[in-house]
Design an enzyme around this catalytic site. Structure first.
Site, PDB file in Angstrom:
ATOM      1  N   ASP A  45      -6.870  -6.869  -8.530  1.00 35.09           N
ATOM      2  CA  ASP A  45      -7.913  -7.619  -9.244  1.00 35.09           C
ATOM      3  C   ASP A  45      -9.164  -6.755  -9.434  1.00 35.09           C
ATOM      4  OD1 ASP A  45      -8.823  -7.708  -6.656  1.00 35.09           O
ATOM      5  OD2 ASP A  45      -8.934  -9.892  -6.512  1.00 35.09           O
ATOM      6  N   THR A  46      -9.139  -5.499  -8.968  1.00 33.72           N
ATOM      7  CA  THR A  46     -10.170  -4.538  -9.380  1.00 33.72           C
ATOM      8  C   THR A  46     -10.146  -4.389 -10.900  1.00 33.72           C
ATOM      9  OG1 THR A  46      -8.535  -2.880  -8.742  1.00 33.72           O
ATOM     10  CG2 THR A  46     -10.488  -3.068  -7.338  1.00 33.72           C
ATOM     11  N   ASP A  84      -1.774  -8.718  -7.588  1.00 31.72           N
ATOM     12  CA  ASP A  84      -2.819  -9.320  -6.751  1.00 31.72           C
ATOM     13  C   ASP A  84      -2.999 -10.784  -7.122  1.00 31.72           C
ATOM     14  OD1 ASP A  84      -4.319  -8.358  -4.677  1.00 31.72           O
ATOM     15  OD2 ASP A  84      -5.787  -7.316  -5.932  1.00 31.72           O
ATOM     16  N   LYS A 114      -0.035  -9.739  -3.409  1.00 32.76           N
ATOM     17  CA  LYS A 114      -0.978  -9.427  -2.332  1.00 32.76           C
ATOM     18  C   LYS A 114      -2.070 -10.497  -2.323  1.00 32.76           C
ATOM     19  CE  LYS A 114      -4.169  -5.998  -2.696  1.00 32.76           C
ATOM     20  NZ  LYS A 114      -5.421  -6.765  -2.514  1.00 32.76           N
ATOM     21  N   GLU A 116      -5.762 -11.803   0.074  1.00 31.41           N
ATOM     22  CA  GLU A 116      -6.778 -11.351   1.031  1.00 31.41           C
ATOM     23  C   GLU A 116      -6.994 -12.382   2.131  1.00 31.41           C
ATOM     24  OE1 GLU A 116     -10.409 -10.453  -1.095  1.00 31.41           O
ATOM     25  OE2 GLU A 116      -9.393  -9.066  -2.461  1.00 31.41           O
ATOM     26  N   GLU A 183      -8.871  -2.287   4.163  1.00 26.97           N
ATOM     27  CA  GLU A 183      -9.935  -1.721   3.321  1.00 26.97           C
ATOM     28  C   GLU A 183     -11.225  -1.597   4.131  1.00 26.97           C
ATOM     29  OE1 GLU A 183     -10.346  -3.482  -0.545  1.00 26.97           O
ATOM     30  OE2 GLU A 183     -12.121  -2.278  -1.031  1.00 26.97           O
TER      31      GLU A 183
HETATM   32  O1  KIV Z   1      -7.645  -4.958  -6.281  1.00 28.61           O
HETATM   33  C1  KIV Z   1      -7.465  -3.829  -5.812  1.00 28.61           C
HETATM   34  O2  KIV Z   1      -7.396  -2.832  -6.534  1.00 28.61           O
HETATM   35  C2  KIV Z   1      -7.305  -3.704  -4.369  1.00 28.61           C
HETATM   36  C3  KIV Z   1      -7.330  -2.331  -3.806  1.00 28.61           C
HETATM   37  C4  KIV Z   1      -8.706  -1.823  -3.738  1.00 28.61           C
HETATM   38  C5  KIV Z   1      -6.626  -2.264  -2.499  1.00 28.61           C
HETATM   39  O3  KIV Z   1      -7.190  -4.684  -3.697  1.00 28.61           O
END
Ligand code: KIV
Length: 289
Positions: A45-46, A84, A114, A116, A183
């Protein structure tokens, strides 16, 4: 079936083979990453920050994630593609979490998801893994909690906090995660967690003792040259090269140097003569110099 599976991840940890993960958000980047031999691609989600221009990851939606997962999956065959789960797509209930994870897999084509958090997301992880979807955890600095944490700062700096991270990591493992992203966790704490878990840890800013590493595509290629992060290494200044190339293109278009003879094609001379005659053209009006 792809070469990189959850079983392979575990085996790599047992063999002491480092896992290499990178983020990607489009077809071309995914192809390059796979060609370069990475093991996992995270459609993170970056996306919201490095591609869509938001100042946090919080604005990213499930639809955004699915849209960007699809080309990454199309561009790869061997790597594991991880999608994500964005903010508010899994926090409401385990049912919401499994529906969102299912969409990343069914519509986006992800092989794993993934999310969090620590103990609070254990019910969501159990529900998703019970549906047969591999899950990666994410501890330490968790960007979806940026406002609560007060910024992108290291987590687990005291013995008590590091102990809390270890307990969370063990709970995620019990709930069935296939790997845990750490992280901005101090080196020693990340090392302890990596030793205690049987599933691999994948670090970002968390030191070399993790079982693998992940970096953001745009960061490692210097694509946003104004952003310099301590945990990141710029492996090639592609951002600066890109600016220079675009500047050269603009200058050549303006000067008439581009396009040159080799960038176009001519008509067959007979066809050109016929065109001139039929259009009543005379040489000074234009055409072949
Ligand atoms: O969203 C993302 O790119 C991440 C990484 C920084 C691990 O969660």
């Amino acid at each position: 079936m792809r070469e990189i599976t959850t079983l392979k991840l575990r085996k790599m940890k047992q063999d002491g083979t480092k896992l290499v993960m990178v983020t990607a958000y489009d077809y071309a980047a995914a192809r390059l990453a796979e060609e370069a031999g990475v093991d996992l691609i995270l459609v993170g989600d970056t996306l919201g920050m490095v591609v869509l221009g938001y100042d946090t990851t919080l604005q990213v939606t499930l639809e955004d994630m699915i849209h960007h997962l699809k080309p990454v999956v199309r561009g790869t065959r061997r790597v594991m593609v991880v999608g994500d789960l964005p903010f508010m797509s899994y926090q409401v209930s385990p049912e919401q979490a499994v529906v969102s994870a299912g969409r990343l897999v069914q519509e986006g084509g992800a092989q794993a998801v993934k999310l969090e958090g620590g103990a609070a997301v254990v019910p969501a992880i159990s529900r998703i893994t019970a549906a047969g979807i591999p899950v990666l955890g994410h501890l330490g600095f968790t960007p979806q909690s940026v406002h609560q944490l007060g910024g992108a700062i290291f987590q687990g700096k005291t013995a008590a906090k590091a102990r809390g991270l270890l307990e969370d990591a063990l709970r995620l493992e019990d709930a069935g995660v296939c790997a845990v992203v750490l992280e901005l966790v101090p080196w020693e704490a990340a090392e302890l967690i990596s030793r205690r878990l049987t599933v691999p840890t994948i670090g970002i800013g968390s030191g070399p003792a993790c079982d693998g590493q992940v970096l953001v595509y745009h960061d490692l290629l210097g694509l946003n040259p104004e952003i310099r992060l301590k945990h990141n290494k710029v492996f090639a200044e592609i951002g600066k090269l890109t600016s220079a190339a675009l500047g050269a293109y603009a200058a050549e278009v303006r000067s008439g140097q581009f396009p040159a003879e080799e960038h176009t094609r001519r008509m067959d001379p007979a066809a050109w003569r016929e065109l001139q005659e039929s259009a009543g053209m005379t040489r000074p009006e234009g055409g072949r110099p």
